[in-house]
Structures are given as structure tokens and as C-alpha cells.
Design an enzyme around this catalytic site. Structure first.
Site, PDB file in Angstrom:
ATOM      1  N   ASP A   1       0.671  -1.210  -0.094  1.00 32.71           N
ATOM      2  CA  ASP A   1       0.154   0.032  -0.021  1.00 32.71           C
ATOM      3  C   ASP A   1       0.915   1.266   0.043  1.00 32.71           C
ATOM      4  O   ASP A   1       2.203   1.284   0.181  1.00 32.71           O
ATOM      5  CB  ASP A   1      -1.000   0.081   1.309  1.00 32.71           C
ATOM      6  CG  ASP A   1      -0.257  -0.411   2.512  1.00 32.71           C
ATOM      7  OD1 ASP A   1       1.031  -0.290   2.516  1.00 32.71           O
ATOM      8  OD2 ASP A   1      -0.997  -0.618   3.217  1.00 32.71           O
TER       9      ASP A   1
ATOM     10  N   ASN B   1      -7.842  -3.278  14.059  1.00 33.09           N
ATOM     11  CA  ASN B   1      -9.204  -3.539  13.638  1.00 33.09           C
ATOM     12  C   ASN B   1      -9.201  -4.737  12.675  1.00 33.09           C
ATOM     13  O   ASN B   1     -10.263  -5.012  12.079  1.00 33.09           O
ATOM     14  CB  ASN B   1      -9.896  -2.278  13.193  1.00 33.09           C
ATOM     15  CG  ASN B   1      -9.168  -1.598  11.966  1.00 33.09           C
ATOM     16  OD1 ASN B   1      -8.078  -2.263  11.463  1.00 33.09           O
ATOM     17  ND2 ASN B   1      -9.753  -0.802  11.245  1.00 33.09           N
TER      18      ASN B   1
ATOM     19  N   HIS C   1      -7.450  -4.960   9.746  1.00 33.06           N
ATOM     20  CA  HIS C   1      -7.046  -4.646   8.403  1.00 33.06           C
ATOM     21  C   HIS C   1      -5.674  -5.364   8.036  1.00 33.06           C
ATOM     22  O   HIS C   1      -4.827  -5.592   8.925  1.00 33.06           O
ATOM     23  CB  HIS C   1      -7.028  -3.106   8.410  1.00 33.06           C
ATOM     24  CG  HIS C   1      -5.909  -2.375   8.959  1.00 33.06           C
ATOM     25  ND1 HIS C   1      -6.227  -1.192   9.727  1.00 33.06           N
ATOM     26  CD2 HIS C   1      -4.684  -2.647   8.672  1.00 33.06           C
ATOM     27  CE1 HIS C   1      -4.898  -0.955   9.928  1.00 33.06           C
ATOM     28  NE2 HIS C   1      -4.007  -1.480   9.378  1.00 33.06           N
TER      29      HIS C   1
ATOM     30  N   GLU D   1      -9.724  -2.281   5.094  1.00 25.56           N
ATOM     31  CA  GLU D   1     -10.588  -1.820   6.458  1.00 25.56           C
ATOM     32  C   GLU D   1     -11.688  -2.741   6.561  1.00 25.56           C
ATOM     33  O   GLU D   1     -12.176  -3.345   5.605  1.00 25.56           O
ATOM     34  CB  GLU D   1     -10.887  -0.373   6.343  1.00 25.56           C
ATOM     35  CG  GLU D   1      -9.682   0.585   6.429  1.00 25.56           C
ATOM     36  CD  GLU D   1      -8.897   0.672   7.585  1.00 25.56           C
ATOM     37  OE1 GLU D   1      -9.046  -0.186   8.568  1.00 25.56           O
ATOM     38  OE2 GLU D   1      -8.062   1.721   7.902  1.00 25.56           O
TER      39      GLU D   1
HETATM   40  C1  GLP Z   1      -0.702   0.073   8.748  1.00 26.15           C
HETATM   41  C2  GLP Z   1      -0.215  -0.709   7.355  1.00 26.15           C
HETATM   42  C3  GLP Z   1      -0.235  -2.150   7.596  1.00 26.15           C
HETATM   43  C4  GLP Z   1       0.533  -2.721   8.760  1.00 26.15           C
HETATM   44  C5  GLP Z   1      -0.408  -2.319   9.682  1.00 26.15           C
HETATM   45  C6  GLP Z   1       0.100  -2.549  11.242  1.00 26.15           C
HETATM   46  O1  GLP Z   1      -1.503   1.016   8.913  1.00 26.15           O
HETATM   47  N1  GLP Z   1      -0.919  -0.083   6.311  1.00 26.15           N
HETATM   48  O2  GLP Z   1       0.238  -2.882   6.264  1.00 26.15           O
HETATM   49  O3  GLP Z   1       0.449  -3.852   8.776  1.00 26.15           O
HETATM   50  O4  GLP Z   1      -0.904  -0.758   9.985  1.00 26.15           O
HETATM   51  O5  GLP Z   1       1.307  -1.836  11.674  1.00 26.15           O
HETATM   52  P1  GLP Z   1       2.039  -1.968  12.886  1.00 26.15           P
HETATM   53  O6  GLP Z   1       3.060  -2.998  12.336  1.00 26.15           O
HETATM   54  O7  GLP Z   1       2.842  -0.658  12.707  1.00 26.15           O
HETATM   55  O8  GLP Z   1       1.488  -2.273  14.060  1.00 26.15           O
END
Ligand code: GLP
Length: 244
Positions: free
Chosen positions: A67, A136, A138, A143
């Protein structure tokens, strides 16, 4: 799903690195799907160190990130392109033409989504997709409510996601409201998926991912349908699992 509980974040990062190294050792022209966020930072650090020691080459590897924010210039330090450059691309021998992220600055964002899907297809699809998990549920920026049939698309970020990512920005209002993400169908098309989950704040999300009925209200439950998923979770993240 193949579940491994790791002692702590360091152990998780070492094992995640070993998994990626194993993939590249088995297929030097592997196509890797990459994730951003706090969780994979340790894995990238270990991969960069292995390369530095001369034990690992990405020369024939191609990468596709999950992304990218919409509206942040690619040179913005908080763009995912900048994150990847800082944590991996600038530290290993990946060829610039082989590192792909959606372009959140494209004039025609719908066309950009189609271009990214086509590029992925032309590369033969992802061999190993690295994934993190949002609170959540995702995955990528898919989402709750995202159809499982989604391919690369434009998303409106959930307020919870913007709050979680606000830690990197000066203030929450600076966090972009939109992003481009691989869809759930795109993610599930990977031949193998490696999910990294660390910290007590992810314990509930991990339990839901594994035990909740498959529902697009919790996108990570889609992974229950994939035949080749490895999960690396540290003890803190695993503490809500039955038997822990
Ligand atoms: C972000 C990214 C995801 C990531 C997730 C968890 O918003 N778009 O690809 O896996 O949230 O992030 P973190 O590893 O900082 O908890």
C-alpha cells in the site's frame, strides 16, 4: 495456518528474516510482497545485516508493497516509498526498477490501481507476502467491510487506523485520509503468506484473526481460507490465545 510463538520481538524478527532468506535461497528471482508499519522493521534490519555480511543478495528479487498513502509526495519522509528506502531499498542490492509501490500521486488513481494489478500479474504473482495486522483486523489498508473479492483499490482510512499511524506524524490531522492498497483477493493470490504480529496491543486482533468466523468485518479472517499461511507472533501478542 502454521503458528509459531516467538519469545520476543527480536526472536520474531530473526525468524521472519530467516523465512525470507529461505524463500530467496529456494528461488533467486522471487517476487516478495512487502509490508510497512512498526512490526517488520526488525526483519528489514536483519535482512540488511545479512546482505551487509555478504550472505544475501536481492539482485534477482522483485518486490511489491501492499500500500501507499494518497497525497503524500514520494519524497515525503512518511510515504511508504520513503519507509522502504530507509529500511531496506537503500541497504541492499535490490534494483530500483524491481521495487514497486502503488503511486499515491498518480493523476488518475483508478488507472493506477489497474496498472499495479497488471504489473503484479505480469511479474507472475507474489511468491511470499509479508503482512502485518491492524488492531481492527485490517491487512494492507483493507479496512473492515472490504469485500474479499477486492483487487488493488482506493480506500478511505478508518479513524482507528489514522490514530494508530498518527504516532509517526506531527499531529493526527496530518495523517492522510486515503490510500491505495492491494485488495484482499490480491493478497490471497500470493502463493505463501507470512504474518508478523507483535505486542500485547495486538493480542485480541490475533485471536480474532484465528478464531472468529470468516467475515469481512474483520478482514484478516480471510487468511483462514489461504492454504499456506505462516504466523510469527511474539509471546505478548499470543497471550489471548487458548492454552496460553
Ligand atoms: C498499517 C499498514 C499495514 C500494517 C498495519 C500494522 O496501517 N498499512 O500494512 O501492517 O498498519 O502496523 P504496525 O506494524 O505498525 O502495527
Amino acid at each position: 495456518m502454521d503458528m509459531h510463538i516467538c519469545k520476543n520481538y527480536e526472536d520474531l524478527s530473526t525468524k521472519a528474516c530467516a523465512h525470507v532468506v529461505g524463500q530467496i535461497a529456494g528461488k533467486e528471482n522471487s517476487v516478495l510482497g512487502l509490508a510497512t508499519g512498526g512490526t517488520p522493521e526488525g526483519m528489514y534490519k536483519n535482512l540488511a545485516e545479512q546482505h551487509e555480511k555478504g550472505e544475501l543478495s536481492f539482485q534477482h528479487v522483485t518486490t511489491f508493497n501492499l500500500d501507499e498513502y494518497i497525497g503524500l509526495p514520494t519524497y515525503h519522509p512518511l510515504s511508504y516509498r520513503a519507509y522502504m528506502k530507509a529500511h531496506l531499498f537503500s541497504k541492499v542490492d535490490l534494483s530500483a526498477v524491481n521495487t514497486h509501490l502503488p503511486d499515491g500521486q498518480a493523476a488518475d488513481l483508478t488507472a493506477e490501481c489497474a496498472r499495479y494489478e497488471a504489473l503484479l500479474r505480469d511479474a507472475g504473482g507474489v511468491d511470499l507476502q509479508v503482512l502485518g495486522l491492524g488492531h481492527n483486523g485490517h491487512i494492507g489498508f483493507n479496512e473492515p467491510g472490504t469485500p474479499f473479492s477486492s483487487t488493488t483499490h482506493i480506500v478511505e482510512l478508518d479513524e482507528k487506523t489514522r490514530e494508530a499511524n498518527a504516532r509517526y506524524f506531527e499531529k493526527k490531522s496530518d495523517v492522510p485520509r486515503k490510500a491505495i492498497t492491494m485488495g484482499i483477493e490480491t493478497i490471497l493470490a500470493a502463493r505463501e503468506i507470512l504474518v508478523l504480529i507483535s505486542g500485547a496491543d495486538k493480542a485480541e486482533a490475533l485471536r480474532e484473526m484465528l478464531y472468529r468466523e470468516i467475515t469481512n468485518e474483520f478482514p484478516a479472517t480471510a487468511l483462514q481460507q489461504h492454504p499456506n499461511v505462516t504466523i510469527l507472533a511474539d509471546e505478548q501478542a499470543a497471550k489471548e490465545l487458548p492454552g496460553q
